[in-house]
Design an enzyme around this catalytic site. Sequence first.
Site, short mmCIF file in Angstrom:
data_model
loop_
_atom_site.label_atom_id
_atom_site.label_comp_id
_atom_site.label_asym_id
_atom_site.label_seq_id
_atom_site.Cartn_x
_atom_site.Cartn_y
_atom_site.Cartn_z
N SER A 1 0.83 -1.21 0.00
CA SER A 1 0.00 0.00 0.00
C SER A 1 0.86 1.26 0.00
CB SER A 1 -0.95 0.01 1.20
OG SER A 1 -0.24 0.17 2.41
N HIS A 2 2.17 1.15 0.27
CA HIS A 2 3.04 2.32 0.25
C HIS A 2 4.32 2.06 -0.53
CE1 HIS A 2 0.03 3.53 3.10
NE2 HIS A 2 0.40 4.78 2.85
N PHE B 1 0.83 1.91 12.10
CA PHE B 1 -0.50 1.59 11.56
C PHE B 1 -1.32 2.83 11.28
CE2 PHE B 1 -0.82 0.63 16.24
CZ PHE B 1 -1.59 1.72 16.63
N GLY C 1 -4.80 3.17 1.12
CA GLY C 1 -4.08 2.49 0.04
C GLY C 1 -4.56 1.05 -0.14
N GLU C 2 -4.91 0.39 0.97
CA GLU C 2 -5.39 -1.00 0.88
C GLU C 2 -6.71 -1.03 0.12
OE1 GLU C 2 -4.00 -3.76 1.73
OE2 GLU C 2 -2.30 -3.05 2.90
N LEU D 1 6.05 -10.22 17.05
CA LEU D 1 6.22 -8.79 17.25
C LEU D 1 5.79 -8.07 15.98
CD1 LEU D 1 9.73 -8.64 18.98
CD2 LEU D 1 7.47 -8.67 20.06
N ARG E 1 6.92 -9.52 10.14
CA ARG E 1 6.59 -9.91 8.76
C ARG E 1 7.41 -9.06 7.79
NH1 ARG E 1 4.08 -7.60 4.70
NH2 ARG E 1 3.85 -5.75 5.99
P1 NDP Z 1 -1.22 -3.05 9.11
O1 NDP Z 1 -2.54 -3.18 9.76
O2 NDP Z 1 -0.90 -3.93 7.97
O3 NDP Z 1 -0.06 -3.27 10.20
C1 NDP Z 1 0.01 -2.44 11.33
C2 NDP Z 1 1.14 -2.87 12.24
O4 NDP Z 1 0.74 -4.05 12.94
C3 NDP Z 1 2.42 -3.23 11.52
O5 NDP Z 1 3.49 -2.78 12.30
C4 NDP Z 1 2.35 -4.74 11.44
O6 NDP Z 1 3.61 -5.38 11.31
C5 NDP Z 1 1.70 -5.07 12.74
N1 NDP Z 1 0.99 -6.35 12.74
C6 NDP Z 1 0.14 -6.83 11.81
N2 NDP Z 1 -0.32 -8.04 12.16
C7 NDP Z 1 0.26 -8.34 13.35
C8 NDP Z 1 0.20 -9.46 14.22
N3 NDP Z 1 -0.55 -10.50 13.95
N4 NDP Z 1 0.94 -9.43 15.34
C9 NDP Z 1 1.72 -8.37 15.63
N5 NDP Z 1 1.82 -7.28 14.84
C10 NDP Z 1 1.10 -7.27 13.72
O7 NDP Z 1 -0.95 -1.54 8.70
P2 NDP Z 1 -1.95 -0.43 8.15
O8 NDP Z 1 -2.66 -0.97 6.96
O9 NDP Z 1 -2.75 0.11 9.26
O10 NDP Z 1 -0.90 0.70 7.68
C11 NDP Z 1 -0.01 0.41 6.61
C12 NDP Z 1 0.92 1.57 6.36
O11 NDP Z 1 0.21 2.67 5.88
C13 NDP Z 1 1.71 2.09 7.58
O12 NDP Z 1 3.07 1.95 7.27
C14 NDP Z 1 1.33 3.55 7.69
O13 NDP Z 1 2.39 4.43 8.05
C15 NDP Z 1 0.86 3.85 6.28
N6 NDP Z 1 -0.08 4.98 6.28
C16 NDP Z 1 0.38 6.21 5.90
C17 NDP Z 1 -0.47 7.29 5.90
C18 NDP Z 1 0.01 8.65 5.55
O14 NDP Z 1 -0.78 9.59 5.59
N7 NDP Z 1 1.25 8.87 5.24
C19 NDP Z 1 -1.89 7.15 6.25
C20 NDP Z 1 -2.23 5.82 6.67
C21 NDP Z 1 -1.37 4.77 6.67
P3 NDP Z 1 4.01 -6.07 9.88
O15 NDP Z 1 4.22 -4.91 8.94
O16 NDP Z 1 5.24 -6.85 10.18
O17 NDP Z 1 2.85 -6.94 9.47
O1 PYC Z 2 -3.01 4.74 2.86
O2 PYC Z 2 -4.41 5.88 4.09
C1 PYC Z 2 -3.44 5.81 3.34
C2 PYC Z 2 -2.70 7.05 3.02
C3 PYC Z 2 -3.17 8.31 3.01
C4 PYC Z 2 -2.11 9.13 2.65
C5 PYC Z 2 -1.04 8.34 2.45
N1 PYC Z 2 -1.40 7.07 2.70
#
Ligand code: NDP
Ligand code: PYC
Length: 342
Positions: A46-47, A178, A186-187, A304, A308
Amino acid sequence: MADITLTHDELYAIVRQFFEASSLSASNAAALARVIVAGEGDACKSHGIYRIEGCLRAIKAGKVVPDAIPKISQDESAIVRVNAGVGFSNAAFEAGAPVLAERCRATGIAAMVINDCTHFAALWPEIETLTDMGLAAMAMCPSYASVAPSGGTEPLMGTNPFAFGWPRAGADPYVFDFATSVAARGEIELHKRAGTPLPEGWAIAPDGSPTTDPEAALAGAMLPFGGHKGSAISTMIELLAGVMIGDLTSPEARDALGSLSLAPAHGELIIAFDPARFATGRPGDPMARAEQLFEAILGQGARLPSQRRFKARAATRAEGIPLTAAEKANLDHLLAHGLDAA
Ligand code: NDP
Ligand code: PYC
């Protein structure tokens, strides 16, 4: 499924060349390429490269200064300010991080405020920069209004990411990162691209009814994770990394941009901590005690956060970054057409 693989260096060279050809200065193109290749290399689709087009649209729409030079300012406080000059956040973070670390080591805690930036990236690359320097850190930013508050039905908050990291000697750092929505926007966009339905509970349609249709979700509102708890954390991020730092909140960012198809512009807050300084005079070594906690978590069979990702990173470093034929074709198309591809 992988149709081709590229090494990290090969993908970095392509993405960097692409951004330079799209009018970004060398330092901005390099910072963007680093964060996008890091995303793709850690299997954070997603990024990763999918974000290139959003950046391109922001450049083409004139929303980003392509050769912005971040300006750092400091006073006697623990706050390091970096004005991104309406450029992307990534070069601003890279410029400010060493200054933040130095201030943090001197005072035990320091904050970096990034203002006037376009922000599209995952936060963990920034967190890992600081954990690599032996510091604990958290980072947060608004986004643009796309998430309804718990109990509401209209987009108001952003997907507001929140990330934290703790350094570990001889091991990958403890890092979580997260969106404060159930899933990153993005997802949802990737589900739309793939023509697949969303899991239940991610979003509501414009009429407020629950939906698994990505189009309806993008037109309606996403939902905060954990109901009122995620909604409150998201509100905190609007306050600390929007209002408090004198930058845009998510509704303001959406109004200013007039679109959700460009990368949003706002600010970011990063706070760094020196764990050893906090424990001064107290019994026990904080680093050793943290390890006991991590072992206890793992001892229960839990994993942790970021495990992944680190596994994916090791695999892509050894075997290359897998791309589908469609993804490679899209990269080739972008390379061939530059800004015209937006
Ligand atoms: P996820 O829900 O995929 O993961 C969130 C966190 O939880 C990660 O650190 C992940 O580690 C961890 N995790 C997931 N499953 C488990 C588990 N079973 N046990 C322990 N830890 C777990 O992420 P999101 O979809 O919420 O976000 C994805 C990305 O989007 C982030 O990097 C975020 O910065 C980015 N984002 C950026 C935005 C922006 O405005 N710039 C806005 C929104 C999101 P792992 O990766 O190892 O699975
Ligand atoms: O994936 O939610 C998102 C996002 C918004 C801006 C950058 N990433």
